[in-house]
Scaffold this motif. Structure first.
Motif, PDB file in Angstrom:
ATOM      1  N   TYR A   8      -1.742  -0.613  -1.587  1.00 13.24           N
ATOM      2  CA  TYR A   8      -2.975  -1.011  -2.580  1.00 13.24           C
ATOM      3  C   TYR A   8      -2.471   0.023  -3.818  1.00 13.24           C
ATOM      4  O   TYR A   8      -2.907   1.053  -3.827  1.00 13.24           O
ATOM      5  N   ASP A  37      -2.634   0.721  -8.133  1.00 10.93           N
ATOM      6  CA  ASP A  37      -3.580   0.662  -9.039  1.00 10.93           C
ATOM      7  C   ASP A  37      -3.635  -0.817  -9.701  1.00 10.93           C
ATOM      8  O   ASP A  37      -2.537  -1.297 -10.112  1.00 10.93           O
ATOM      9  N   LYS A  84      -9.460  -5.092 -17.384  1.00  9.37           N
ATOM     10  CA  LYS A  84      -9.760  -5.508 -16.175  1.00  9.37           C
ATOM     11  C   LYS A  84     -10.828  -6.756 -16.031  1.00  9.37           C
ATOM     12  O   LYS A  84     -10.886  -7.681 -14.736  1.00  9.37           O
ATOM     13  N   SER A 131      -9.151  -9.326 -12.998  1.00  7.75           N
ATOM     14  CA  SER A 131     -10.283  -9.408 -12.085  1.00  7.75           C
ATOM     15  C   SER A 131     -10.783 -10.636 -11.538  1.00  7.75           C
ATOM     16  O   SER A 131     -11.112 -11.042 -10.424  1.00  7.75           O
ATOM     17  N   SER A 134     -10.017  -6.612  -6.690  1.00  5.49           N
ATOM     18  CA  SER A 134      -9.539  -5.143  -6.404  1.00  5.49           C
ATOM     19  C   SER A 134     -10.999  -4.504  -5.770  1.00  5.49           C
ATOM     20  O   SER A 134     -11.996  -5.112  -5.436  1.00  5.49           O
ATOM     21  N   ASN A 135     -10.652  -3.457  -5.063  1.00  4.94           N
ATOM     22  CA  ASN A 135     -11.619  -2.836  -4.323  1.00  4.94           C
ATOM     23  C   ASN A 135     -12.478  -1.726  -5.349  1.00  4.94           C
ATOM     24  O   ASN A 135     -12.332  -1.774  -6.536  1.00  4.94           O
ATOM     25  N   ASP A 136     -13.065  -0.921  -4.593  1.00  2.00           N
ATOM     26  CA  ASP A 136     -14.026  -0.088  -5.393  1.00  2.00           C
ATOM     27  C   ASP A 136     -13.388   1.081  -6.107  1.00  2.00           C
ATOM     28  O   ASP A 136     -13.442   1.790  -7.156  1.00  2.00           O
ATOM     29  N   LEU A 137     -12.065   1.220  -5.690  1.00  3.10           N
ATOM     30  CA  LEU A 137     -11.055   2.340  -6.290  1.00  3.10           C
ATOM     31  C   LEU A 137     -10.097   1.695  -7.344  1.00  3.10           C
ATOM     32  O   LEU A 137      -9.169   2.243  -7.982  1.00  3.10           O
ATOM     33  N   ASN A 138     -10.377   0.290  -7.747  1.00  2.00           N
ATOM     34  CA  ASN A 138      -9.757  -0.393  -8.790  1.00  2.00           C
ATOM     35  C   ASN A 138      -8.286  -0.491  -8.081  1.00  2.00           C
ATOM     36  O   ASN A 138      -7.276  -0.669  -8.911  1.00  2.00           O
ATOM     37  N   GLN A 139      -8.050  -0.605  -6.683  1.00  2.00           N
ATOM     38  CA  GLN A 139      -6.923  -0.893  -6.472  1.00  2.00           C
ATOM     39  C   GLN A 139      -6.508  -2.453  -5.858  1.00  2.00           C
ATOM     40  O   GLN A 139      -7.803  -3.137  -5.616  1.00  2.00           O
TER      41      GLN A 139
END
Length: 284
Positions: free
Chosen positions: A20, A22, A32, A36, A41-46
């Motif tokens: 995962y 960045d 993004k 996106s 992506s997930n909450d960590l922008n991964q």
């Protein structure tokens, strides 16, 4: 296990691990708000990225494109920084197809960054050793030389443990090389100075494996290149050359990193007209 028949070649995707990284780094200067919409992506922008080698079976030969994340190659710090979530099950994937590592005939390395080359070697009691002993490993001469003497930017992504044990197996080429009739490796540069793509053409069918200059289906736009690219303008120029070539010939574009699609066909407007979805492996 996902597979695709193209001309006289059969492609099978193996399990090479997952990370995962960045999301911003994977899309460079693209906001993004735009990327996106194409790739979650997930909450960590991964974002989820596979590292799944492609087994090509052609003319009674077993050929690998790249080798996955390998096993026991990362420090705790690297696991955290690279976002590694799953190591490779490459050998188990081959065994599920009744293929042993000794039965691999050629390995085609698009480039030698750790996420593509870690699966070349493994740690043994006597140090790191080649997994695919005596198998010819094809890579561009520029890439091979850079791996042995990386620059300040690339030093963190080339691991010495991946190249020293396989020195005697390396077969380098300059601009391009034909591995088997219709199956070529072609130097592109871009992502790394020695980066190469894989092209297969058989009558009216074919595929282009653009590796990390088009790592996912969300990178169809020629301007959407990675912040990881050492030479981003070269990546753009190569995409502007090879994507229209593939579209014109109705070829498949295949992926090593895409977590959602294995292969696609594209129309002249850059829209996906056909796709092969990734099916989670029972080895995951």
């Amino acid at each position: 296990m996902d597979d695709l028949k193209i001309g006289r070649a059969k492609l099978r995707w193996l399990n090479g691990g997952m990370s995962y990284p960045d999301g911003g780094a994977m899309f460079g200067v693209v906001p993004k708000a735009l990327w996106s919409r194409k790739y979650p992506s997930n909450d960590l922008n991964q974002i989820e990225l596979r590292a799944d080698p492609i087994l090509i079976q052609i003319d009674q030969k077993n050929i690998l494109i790249d080798t996955g994340l390998g096993n026991k190659k990362f420090t705790d710090k690297q696991i955290r920084n690279f976002g590694v979530r799953e190591e490779s099950s490459l050998e188990k994937s081959l065994q599920a197809l009744n293929i042993q590592v000794e039965e691999i005939d050629f390995i085609l390395m698009t480039h030698l960054h750790y996420d593509h080359a870690n699966g070349l070697t493994q740690l043994t009691q006597s140090g790191y050793q080649s997994i695919f002993k005596n198998v010819p490993i094809y890579v561009s001469e520029i890439e091979w030389n850079e791996m042995k003497a990386p620059n300040i930017r690339s030093s963190s992504t080339y691991f010495e443990m991946n190249w020293q044990p396989v020195v005697g197996q390396i077969k380098t080429f300059d601009k391009e090389i034909e591995i088997l009739p219709g199956l070529k490796m072609i130097h592109t540069g871009g992502h790394s100075n020695g980066h190469a793509l894989v092209l297969f053409e058989d009558d009216n069918e074919g595929f282009i494996h653009m590796a990390d200059i088009m790592p996912t289906h969300a990178h169809i736009n020629s301007l959407w290149v990675l912040a990881y690219d050492d030479y981003p303008m070269t990546s753009i120029f190569e995409k502007e050359k090879w994507i229209p070539y593939g579209v014109k010939n109705n070829y498949w574009f295949t992926f090593y990193h895409d977590a959602y699609l294995r292969a696609i066909k594209i129309d002249t407007k850059g829209q996906i007209t056909k796709e092969i979805k990734r099916q989670p492996s029972r080895l995951e």
